[in-house]
Each structure stands twice: as structure tokens, then as C-alpha cells.
Design a protein around this motif. Structure first.
Motif, PDB file in Angstrom:
ATOM      1  N   LEU A 176      28.050  37.142  45.851  1.00 40.18           N
ATOM      2  CA  LEU A 176      28.145  35.523  45.958  1.00 40.18           C
ATOM      3  C   LEU A 176      28.693  34.995  44.722  1.00 40.18           C
ATOM      4  N   SER A 177      28.194  35.616  43.319  1.00 36.76           N
ATOM      5  CA  SER A 177      28.603  35.345  42.116  1.00 36.76           C
ATOM      6  C   SER A 177      29.876  35.514  41.766  1.00 36.76           C
ATOM      7  N   VAL A 224      23.219  30.591  41.297  1.00 36.93           N
ATOM      8  CA  VAL A 224      22.845  31.730  41.945  1.00 36.93           C
ATOM      9  C   VAL A 224      21.728  32.368  41.419  1.00 36.93           C
TER      10      VAL A 224
END
Length: 395
Positions: free
Chosen positions: A352-353, A376
Motif C-alpha cells: 500500500l505504501s 499507512v
């Protein structure tokens, strides 16, 4: 007792944090922001590989009372040599101009990993005073060597080499390690033990490290080494402060682990909440200082080479608070031996990051990336607390 242990760990962590600031600051002041970016990029390569092949050796050494834990020097060295080789291959392929810098940083990190293992053995005996003494002496001496070499040679490779050699000597002198201590009668069995126990920790730590280092590579690709230098200079304010959080967590975590093993959930929850109270108080103080005095702090550390304004400072405050809280909760989840779920959590958060950073780097700017990293961290806190509660309810 907890306050006494923390005060010892706290002093060592403060000195260590200051010396890390001094290294980055000296590169920026003596050379340039671009050089800081090169150093940070090379360190990013080394750190992630080093952490993975560290296999959570400090956590293993302080959480086990079995005799084989005291004979892991050779397995640690073996794994770190693999780490060094992989780091050099990556540097040769993607960043050939940074090859020598990567070599000496890898060697430096090898000694740091051996030291972390030794600190775990000290921590097993609650000997935080010895950890603090070692960390203070070592960090001051090798940082001094680095700065003197950098100023005299104007060469970051020679400065890093001098830092490695100083750290190597200090490992044997300060912690009184003998060559005979490096022997291992059961090398193969001990290596298997480390890899088996530490693999989930290695995956988790690698994902955590990649979350920290991957933005450097993305920024270098889209914006260049100067932006990487600025970004890392900002983050070192947060990372240095996180040393205090880690020092506190490393005092609390063994207590949490002890109560968990004893199935004393009431005491476990009580010590965890006391730990959280300190973290929240520390965050408030640090956040106030960083936001109000951001200009003065940046000038003192980096001179006029790095710019900052209230908009950037606010983003750093948000990232700082979320990072510190998530860091503490990570230690707690490890302390209750919730190992298997962590690679899944941090693998998801890393992906995701990574995607978020690429999108923001292409479409927006540095401040948006910092806010993205904060988002995040918030998700990380939610997930860690969820799995902590789930594990405690089973007891």
C-alpha cells in the motif's frame, strides 16, 4: 525499576540519536544535499537486506533462556555475509557509482548486527546499563571518526570506511568480545534455530524497513538525489526521536512477554497502558517542539542547506505521532509472540505504501508523500491493536 531501566536505555538512545543527526548533518554541511541523498540511497539498500538477514536476533536472544542462544556469533556473521553480498549485487546492477559506499556501509551494519545480538543477551539479564554504556561510547567514537575523516578528505567513502574500522575495534574493546567467543560447536543446528525462529521476524522487519527506504528510491527516480537528501533530512528528525520510543518499548516489551507467559493478563494490560501513557506524553512534547521551533531546529542541524515551513512541519508532526504510536504497538505484538500474522500485516502495508508513494511522487510533491506515509501508519495502528486484542482474548 522500570524507570531505572528506561533511564539507562534512554541516555544511550539520546546519544545515539544525536550522533545519527550529526552524521547526516555533517554530510549536508561539508559536502551537499546531493551527497546526503547518495548516502541515504546506499544506506537504504544496505539496511533492508541487513535487517532481513538479522532474523530478529535481538528479540530471539532476549526472549529465550536456552543455552544455544549464547552461541550465535558465527551464524549471525554467516547470515550477514550473505546480506553483504546481496547488497553489493543490487548496488552493482542499479547504483554502480555507490558500490564502494555500499560495501563499507554493509560492513558497518554487520558489526551493528553483532552488537544488537550482544545487547539482546544484556537485555535478557535486564542489564540496560551495559547497553547504554556500550552504545554511548561506540556511537560517539565512530561518529567522531566519520566526521574527522569527512572534513579532512571531503570523501564520503573514506569517512564511511573509517566509521566501519572504528566500530569493528570498539566491538571487541567496549563489549569485551573475545575471538574465542565467536566459535560455535553446533553451527548448523544454531543456524537452523535462528532461521526457524527468526524468519517471521525477518519478513516483518524487512517490510517495515522497505516502507522506510523505498520512498528514497522512488524519489531518486522521479526527482533526483537532492530531493532524497531533503526527504531523509526531514525523516531523521523523526527517526532520531523514535530511538526514545524504542528504548522505552525495549524496557516494556520483556515485562509484557513475562506476564503473557505467566498468563497474568491483568498485569500485562496494566504495564502496556503505562507504556502507552508515556508514549502519548512524549508525542505531545515532541510535536509541540517540532511545530513551533521547526525553523530553529533545521537551522541548527543543517544550516541553510535545508528549507522548512509550517506546512511541511505539520506534515512531519502527523507522521511523527503516528510512527511512534505504531512503533510501540509493534513491540507489544511481538512481546505476546504474535509472530505469524505480522508478515501479512506489514507486507500489505508495504505494498500500500509503495503504490501510494509512486502515485504521489508522480502527481504531487514531498509533503503529500509524507501525509501518505502517515495514513499507512494509522492503518498499521488499527491492525496491530486488532490482533493484540484478538490474541489477549484467547488467553
Amino acid at each position: 525499576m522500570i524507570i531505572k531501566l528506561f533511564s539507562q536505555s534512554f541516555f544511550g538512545s539520546v546519544v545515539y540519536a544525536i550522533t545519527q543527526w550529526m552524521i547526516i548533518s555533517s554530510i549536508t554541511r561539508v559536502l551537499s544535499v546531493d551527497s546526503t541523498g547518495e548516502y541515504a540511497t546506499s544506506l537504504g539498500i544496505v539496511t533492508t537486506i541487513n535487517i532481513f538477514f538479522g532474523f530478529g536476533i535481538r528479540q530471539i536472544s532476549y526472549s529465550s533462556t536456552e543455552n544455544w542462544v549464547k552461541k550465535l556469533y558465527l551464524p549471525v556473521i554467516f547470515l550477514q555475509l550473505i546480506s553483504l553480498s546481496i547488497s553489493l549485487i543490487i548496488s552493482l546492477i542499479f547504483y554502480p557509482s555507490l558500490l564502494l559506499l555500499t560495501l563499507f556501509l554493509s560492513l558497518f551494519k554487520l558489526i551493528e548486527t553483532l552488537t544488537e545480538y550482544q545487547y539482546g543477551l544484556y537485555q535478557l539479564k535486564d542489564n540496560h546499563k551495559k547497553i547504554a554504556q556500550s552504545r554511548v561510547v561506540r556511537s560517539i567514537v565512530y561518529t567522531t571518526f566519520f566526521i574527522i575523516a569527512l572534513i579532512s578528505s571531503k570523501n564520503i567513502i573514506l569517512a564511511t570506511a573509517s566509521m566501519f574500522f572504528a566500530n569493528l575495534i570498539l566491538f571487541f574493546v567496549v563489549d569485551k568480545i573475545k575471538l574465542s567467543d565467536l566459535s560455535s560447536a553446533n553451527f548448523n543446528n544454531n543456524l537452523i534455530h535462528v532461521v526457524h525462529l527468526g524468519f517471521p521476524l525477518a519478513i516483518t522487519a524487512a517490510f517495515l524497513s522497505l516502507r522506510s527506504t523505498s520512498p528514497r528510491f522512488i524519489l531518486e527516480h522521479y526527482m533526483g538525489y537532492e530531493t532524497v537528501g531533503v526527504f531523509v533530512s526531514y525523516l531523521y528528525l523523526i527517526n532520531a526521536g523514535n530511538m526514545i520510543v524504542q528504548a522505552w518499548a525495549q524496557v516494556i516489551a520483556p515485562k509484557v512477554s513475562k506476564f503473557f507467559n505467566q498468563k497474568d493478563i491483568t498485569s500485562l494490560v496494566d504495564i502496556k497502558r503505562k507504556g502507552e501513557l508515556f508514549i502519548f506524553s512524549y508525542c505531545l512534547i515532541f510535536a509541540f517542539a517540532l511545530y513551533v521551533f521547526h525553523g530553529e531546529i533545521i537551522y541548527i542541524i543543517y544550516g541553510n542547506n535545508i528549507e522548512i515551513n509550517s506546512y511541511i512541519a505539520l506534515s512531519l508532526v502527523v507522521l511523527m505521532v503516528t510512527t511512534y504510536i505504531s512503533s510501540y504497538n509493534g513491540y507489544i505484538l511481538t512481546a505476546i509472540k504474535e509472530f505469524k500474522v505480522q508478515p501479512k500485516i506489514f507486507g500489505f502495508l508495504f505494498i500500500l505504501s509503495l503504490l501510494l508513494t509512486i502515485y504521489l511522487a508522480r502527481s504531487y510533491g514531498l509533503v503529500h508523500i509524507i501525509y501518505g506515509l502517515s495514513l499507512v501508519c494509522i492503518l498499521q495502528i488499527v491492525l496491530l491493536k486488532f490482533f493484540y486484542s484478538k490474541k489477549i482474548k484467547k488467553q
